[in-house]
Design a protein around this motif. Structure first.
Motif, PDB file in Angstrom:
ATOM      1  N   VAL A  67     -11.213 -30.590  44.857  1.00  0.00           N
ATOM      2  CA  VAL A  67     -10.063 -31.456  44.652  1.00  0.00           C
ATOM      3  C   VAL A  67      -8.977 -30.715  43.875  1.00  0.00           C
ATOM      4  N   HIS A  68      -9.390 -29.966  42.836  1.00  0.00           N
ATOM      5  CA  HIS A  68      -8.411 -29.248  42.017  1.00  0.00           C
ATOM      6  C   HIS A  68      -7.661 -28.196  42.832  1.00  0.00           C
ATOM      7  N   ALA A  69      -8.361 -27.426  43.629  1.00  0.00           N
ATOM      8  CA  ALA A  69      -7.709 -26.387  44.424  1.00  0.00           C
ATOM      9  C   ALA A  69      -6.759 -27.000  45.446  1.00  0.00           C
ATOM     10  N   ALA A  70      -7.171 -28.099  46.070  1.00  0.00           N
ATOM     11  CA  ALA A  70      -6.281 -28.784  47.008  1.00  0.00           C
ATOM     12  C   ALA A  70      -5.041 -29.297  46.294  1.00  0.00           C
ATOM     13  N   ALA A  71      -5.208 -29.792  45.063  1.00  0.00           N
ATOM     14  CA  ALA A  71      -4.082 -30.296  44.288  1.00  0.00           C
ATOM     15  C   ALA A  71      -3.090 -29.181  43.962  1.00  0.00           C
ATOM     16  N   VAL A  72      -3.606 -28.014  43.598  1.00  0.00           N
ATOM     17  CA  VAL A  72      -2.738 -26.874  43.293  1.00  0.00           C
ATOM     18  C   VAL A  72      -1.864 -26.540  44.499  1.00  0.00           C
ATOM     19  N   ASN A  73      -2.477 -26.482  45.670  1.00  0.00           N
ATOM     20  CA  ASN A  73      -1.724 -26.121  46.868  1.00  0.00           C
ATOM     21  C   ASN A  73      -0.774 -27.228  47.303  1.00  0.00           C
ATOM     22  N   ALA A  74      -1.143 -28.480  47.044  1.00  0.00           N
ATOM     23  CA  ALA A  74      -0.250 -29.588  47.353  1.00  0.00           C
ATOM     24  C   ALA A  74       1.011 -29.525  46.491  1.00  0.00           C
ATOM     25  N   VAL A  75       0.847 -29.189  45.229  1.00  0.00           N
ATOM     26  CA  VAL A  75       2.002 -29.018  44.351  1.00  0.00           C
ATOM     27  C   VAL A  75       2.884 -27.882  44.864  1.00  0.00           C
ATOM     28  N   MET A  76       2.273 -26.756  45.195  1.00  0.00           N
ATOM     29  CA  MET A  76       3.051 -25.615  45.672  1.00  0.00           C
ATOM     30  C   MET A  76       3.803 -25.936  46.964  1.00  0.00           C
ATOM     31  N   ALA A  77       3.210 -26.781  47.807  1.00  0.00           N
ATOM     32  CA  ALA A  77       3.865 -27.149  49.071  1.00  0.00           C
ATOM     33  C   ALA A  77       5.022 -28.105  48.862  1.00  0.00           C
ATOM     34  N   GLY A  78       5.084 -28.750  47.686  1.00  0.00           N
ATOM     35  CA  GLY A  78       6.171 -29.681  47.402  1.00  0.00           C
ATOM     36  C   GLY A  78       5.793 -31.141  47.536  1.00  0.00           C
ATOM     37  N   CYS A  79       4.488 -31.442  47.589  1.00  0.00           N
ATOM     38  CA  CYS A  79       4.027 -32.818  47.752  1.00  0.00           C
ATOM     39  C   CYS A  79       4.261 -33.657  46.501  1.00  0.00           C
ATOM     40  N   LEU A  80       4.360 -34.952  46.716  1.00  0.00           N
ATOM     41  CA  LEU A  80       4.272 -35.929  45.647  1.00  0.00           C
ATOM     42  C   LEU A  80       2.826 -36.416  45.553  1.00  0.00           C
ATOM     43  N   PRO A  81       2.390 -36.897  44.398  1.00  0.00           N
ATOM     44  CA  PRO A  81       0.998 -37.358  44.274  1.00  0.00           C
ATOM     45  C   PRO A  81       0.607 -38.420  45.292  1.00  0.00           C
ATOM     46  N   ASP A  82       1.551 -39.281  45.691  1.00  0.00           N
ATOM     47  CA  ASP A  82       1.239 -40.327  46.660  1.00  0.00           C
ATOM     48  C   ASP A  82       0.791 -39.770  48.008  1.00  0.00           C
ATOM     49  N   TYR A  83       1.154 -38.511  48.289  1.00  0.00           N
ATOM     50  CA  TYR A  83       0.761 -37.909  49.567  1.00  0.00           C
ATOM     51  C   TYR A  83      -0.673 -37.385  49.547  1.00  0.00           C
ATOM     52  N   PHE A  84      -1.214 -37.186  48.371  1.00  0.00           N
ATOM     53  CA  PHE A  84      -2.463 -36.433  48.236  1.00  0.00           C
ATOM     54  C   PHE A  84      -3.650 -37.067  48.977  1.00  0.00           C
ATOM     55  N   PRO A  85      -3.786 -38.396  49.026  1.00  0.00           N
ATOM     56  CA  PRO A  85      -4.916 -38.959  49.786  1.00  0.00           C
ATOM     57  C   PRO A  85      -4.939 -38.545  51.252  1.00  0.00           C
ATOM     58  N   VAL A  86      -3.776 -38.327  51.853  1.00  0.00           N
ATOM     59  CA  VAL A  86      -3.736 -37.872  53.245  1.00  0.00           C
ATOM     60  C   VAL A  86      -4.339 -36.476  53.360  1.00  0.00           C
ATOM     61  N   ILE A  87      -3.987 -35.612  52.430  1.00  0.00           N
ATOM     62  CA  ILE A  87      -4.495 -34.237  52.429  1.00  0.00           C
ATOM     63  C   ILE A  87      -6.007 -34.216  52.235  1.00  0.00           C
ATOM     64  N   VAL A  88      -6.488 -35.002  51.305  1.00  0.00           N
ATOM     65  CA  VAL A  88      -7.929 -35.074  51.056  1.00  0.00           C
ATOM     66  C   VAL A  88      -8.662 -35.536  52.318  1.00  0.00           C
ATOM     67  N   ALA A  89      -8.172 -36.597  52.942  1.00  0.00           N
ATOM     68  CA  ALA A  89      -8.817 -37.114  54.144  1.00  0.00           C
ATOM     69  C   ALA A  89      -8.792 -36.092  55.276  1.00  0.00           C
ATOM     70  N   ALA A  90      -7.680 -35.362  55.402  1.00  0.00           N
ATOM     71  CA  ALA A  90      -7.576 -34.366  56.465  1.00  0.00           C
ATOM     72  C   ALA A  90      -8.624 -33.277  56.303  1.00  0.00           C
ATOM     73  N   PHE A  91      -8.802 -32.772  55.081  1.00  0.00           N
ATOM     74  CA  PHE A  91      -9.798 -31.715  54.885  1.00  0.00           C
ATOM     75  C   PHE A  91     -11.219 -32.242  55.033  1.00  0.00           C
ATOM     76  N   GLU A  92     -11.450 -33.482  54.667  1.00  0.00           N
ATOM     77  CA  GLU A  92     -12.782 -34.056  54.895  1.00  0.00           C
ATOM     78  C   GLU A  92     -13.079 -34.147  56.389  1.00  0.00           C
ATOM     79  N   ALA A  93     -12.078 -34.470  57.182  1.00  0.00           N
ATOM     80  CA  ALA A  93     -12.262 -34.513  58.634  1.00  0.00           C
ATOM     81  C   ALA A  93     -12.481 -33.121  59.211  1.00  0.00           C
TER      82      ALA A  93
END
Length: 346
Positions: A67-93
């Motif tokens: 989760v932490h590593a995904a969060a780091v890359n989400a920040v670098m990509a320019g995401c807002l925290p509200d977007y993060f559940p989509v990213i988590v679900a995508a990698f789980e899939a």
């Protein structure tokens, strides 16, 4: 980047911090947002699970995404925290074996991981499902998709020219994320089609090849629109046993649906029409010659109608739909769907 490498102190200067990210090889070639600690923590908090929770594994390298590593890359990509559940679900899939996480990231085919987000979260986080669907201009679409590529490079070390052996690449490898358009969709949304409870959003992940625009401004019958699409799906360059994604524009889907065609009818028709003679495919070297007379004499796009995912997206005006073929020549990757922010199986 590893967990141990994920926190660094640099001089309090934004441009120097951005240059530092370049020096570390953390970018996709474009500038990234320096992953400042409080922004990363906001992402992790949005997820709710411990920062060390593993979301995905890479079978060839043995590397894991937390989760932490995904969060780091989400920040670098320019995401807002509200977007993060989509990213988590995508990698789980993507972590499921049929998706073929390794093959779809390193092959010469140049796969780009397409994300299709469906359900209430589309409006909640302000995703674009309309005009310029695949183009620039929307923060959520662009940065969610970009997070996928940055994570592949920074966590799983799928670096172009080293592990990523794509022959020509694909612009979708920068970002390939769209939202399903609900207000112009005459059929069940993907989140409904895949059986999720009412109000639950989903993300579908697909290892796609290049985008193919399918134009028909004059056709006014379902057959006219669908024959145009089927011809694109059956072109010699991309026809294979793999799956497909078809995204109809509102203008095209209105023509199809007003005659009472269901999504199942459309799938069946496209599958039946998107084909080439076996003899031609053998002559071109697209398939091997065989003496087995039981083999199909026609080679279809996919193995059955359900290999075609159908949805709706894009602006109101314009007879432009699209077809995205699978990355592999065969069944190298099977698309996967995951609920967003809800554990259905818990």
């Amino acid at each position: 980047m590893s967990e141990a490498q994920s926190i660094h102190e640099v001089q309090d200067d934004l441009l120097e911090a951005m240059d530092f990210c370049y020096e570390q090889g953390w970018t996709d070639g474009l500038p990234v947002v320096p992953p400042e600690e409080s922004r990363v923590e906001a992402m992790v908090t949005m997820e709710g699970r411990p920062a060390e929770t593993v979301l995905a594994h890479h079978p060839a390298t043995g590397l894991e995404l937390t989760v932490h590593a995904a969060a780091v890359n989400a920040v670098m990509a320019g995401c807002l925290p509200d977007y993060f559940p989509v990213i988590v679900a995508a990698f789980e899939a993507m972590d499921r074996e049929p998706f073929n996480f390794h093959g779809s990231t390193v092959s010469t085919g140049g796969s780009a991981h397409l994300l299709i987000v469906s359900g209430p979260i589309v409006d909640e986080i302000g995703m674009n499902a309309g005009v310029n669907l695949f183009g620039p201009g929307n923060r959520a679409n662009a940065t969610i998709g970009r997070t996928i590529r940055l994570t592949l490079m920074n966590v799983f070390k799928i670096v172009p020219g080293i592990a990523d052996k794509s022959t020509q690449g694909n612009p979708g490898k920068y970002s390939f994320c769209i939202a399903e358009r609900a207000d112009k969709n005459p059929w069940p949304l993907l989140c409904e089609e895949f059986g999720y409870p009412e109000g639950v959003s989903s993300v579908t992940v697909f290892a796609g090849a290049g985008f193919c625009n399918v134009e028909n401004h004059g056709g006014n019958t379902p057959e006219a629109i669908l024959d145009t699409m089927a011809d694109a799906m059956a072109n010699y360059g991309c026809i294979s046993a793999g799956q497909s994604v078809v995204i109809f524009s509102p203008e095209h889907v209105e023509i199809i649906a007003r005659s009472g065609w269901s999504k199942g009818d459309v799938r069946k028709y496209l599958f039946e029409q998107a084909k080439q003679p076996r003899t031609v495919m053998e002559r071109l070297g697209k398939i091997q010659r065989t003496n087995d007379k039981q083999d199909r004499q026609d080679i279809h796009r996919g193995l059955e109608p359900d290999d075609i995912l159908i949805t709706v997206g894009g602006g109101d005006a314009g007879g432009h739909s699209c077809f995205i073929p699978s990355w592999s020549r065969g069944r190298g990757s099977i698309m996967q769907t995951q609920s967003i922010g809800v554990c259905i199986d818990c």
